[in-house]
Design a protein around this motif. Structure first.
Motif, PDB file in Angstrom:
ATOM      1  N   UNK A  50       5.261  -1.921 -19.279  1.00 41.82           N
ATOM      2  CA  UNK A  50       6.035  -2.134 -20.504  1.00 41.82           C
ATOM      3  C   UNK A  50       6.463  -0.833 -21.149  1.00 41.82           C
ATOM      4  N   UNK A  51       5.571   0.154 -21.137  1.00 42.34           N
ATOM      5  CA  UNK A  51       5.853   1.469 -21.712  1.00 42.34           C
ATOM      6  C   UNK A  51       7.015   2.135 -20.977  1.00 42.34           C
ATOM      7  N   UNK A  52       6.975   2.076 -19.643  1.00 43.70           N
ATOM      8  CA  UNK A  52       8.046   2.659 -18.824  1.00 43.70           C
ATOM      9  C   UNK A  52       9.351   1.898 -19.054  1.00 43.70           C
ATOM     10  N   UNK A  53       9.270   0.586 -19.173  1.00 47.66           N
ATOM     11  CA  UNK A  53      10.471  -0.213 -19.439  1.00 47.66           C
ATOM     12  C   UNK A  53      11.108   0.206 -20.764  1.00 47.66           C
ATOM     13  N   UNK A  54      10.284   0.347 -21.800  1.00 53.76           N
ATOM     14  CA  UNK A  54      10.807   0.787 -23.100  1.00 53.76           C
ATOM     15  C   UNK A  54      11.409   2.184 -23.001  1.00 53.76           C
ATOM     16  N   UNK A  55      10.735   3.082 -22.286  1.00 54.86           N
ATOM     17  CA  UNK A  55      11.259   4.444 -22.111  1.00 54.86           C
ATOM     18  C   UNK A  55      12.587   4.413 -21.361  1.00 54.86           C
ATOM     19  N   UNK A  62      20.885   7.751 -23.557  1.00 52.88           N
ATOM     20  CA  UNK A  62      21.252   9.162 -23.488  1.00 52.88           C
ATOM     21  C   UNK A  62      21.219   9.730 -22.076  1.00 52.88           C
ATOM     22  N   UNK A  63      20.848   8.922 -21.115  1.00 56.44           N
ATOM     23  CA  UNK A  63      20.731   9.440 -19.753  1.00 56.44           C
ATOM     24  C   UNK A  63      20.931   8.343 -18.739  1.00 56.44           C
ATOM     25  N   UNK A  64      20.177   8.442 -17.658  1.00 54.35           N
ATOM     26  CA  UNK A  64      20.369   7.497 -16.565  1.00 54.35           C
ATOM     27  C   UNK A  64      19.538   6.231 -16.690  1.00 54.35           C
ATOM     28  N   UNK A  65      18.566   6.180 -17.598  1.00 55.01           N
ATOM     29  CA  UNK A  65      17.778   4.981 -17.789  1.00 55.01           C
ATOM     30  C   UNK A  65      16.684   4.788 -16.764  1.00 55.01           C
ATOM     31  N   UNK A  66      16.304   5.851 -16.061  1.00 54.98           N
ATOM     32  CA  UNK A  66      15.230   5.747 -15.077  1.00 54.98           C
ATOM     33  C   UNK A  66      14.316   6.955 -15.221  1.00 54.98           C
TER      34      UNK A  66
END
Length: 110
Positions: A50-55, A62-66
């Motif tokens: 969940x933390x990674x999903x939110x990040x 602002x970036x690539x979303x990964x």
């Protein structure tokens, strides 16, 4: 505001769960006596998911979303344990944030 995963408020708490990684593949049956730690570890894994999903959602603005650069959660967990070994007194959510930031800035290859 601080968000804490179940059973791992600090890196030092999380580190005791490192042996539970052996069950990540699903090929090893859970041994008697490991069930509580295993489910605590799985809870932290899901918290991290969940933390990674939110990040990723924040990064997409602002970036690539990964933020993990294509790495699977099971690939990240050993690296997170390594990170926590050198940051034992960090609050786990702070460590997770710094860890993901270091992953993003390191340009982790796919």
């Amino acid at each position: 505001m601080i968000f804490l995963p179940p059973g791992g408020a600090y890196c030092r708490d999380f580190l005791r769960l490192e042996p539970m990684q052996r069950y990540d593949s699903g090929a090893t049956p859970i041994r008697n006596g490991d069930a509580v730690d295993y489910f605590t570890y799985r809870g932290i894994e899901e918290w991290m998911r969940g933390f990674v999903t939110a990040a990723n959602i924040l990064s997409a603005k602002s970036g690539d979303g990964d933020v993990t650069k294509g790495k699977d959660l099971y690939e990240l967990m050993p690296e997170l344990f390594e990170y926590c070994r050198s940051h034992r007194n960090d609050i786990f959510s702070d460590a997770a944030t710094r860890f993901l930031t270091s992953q993003k800035s390191a340009g982790v290859p796919k």
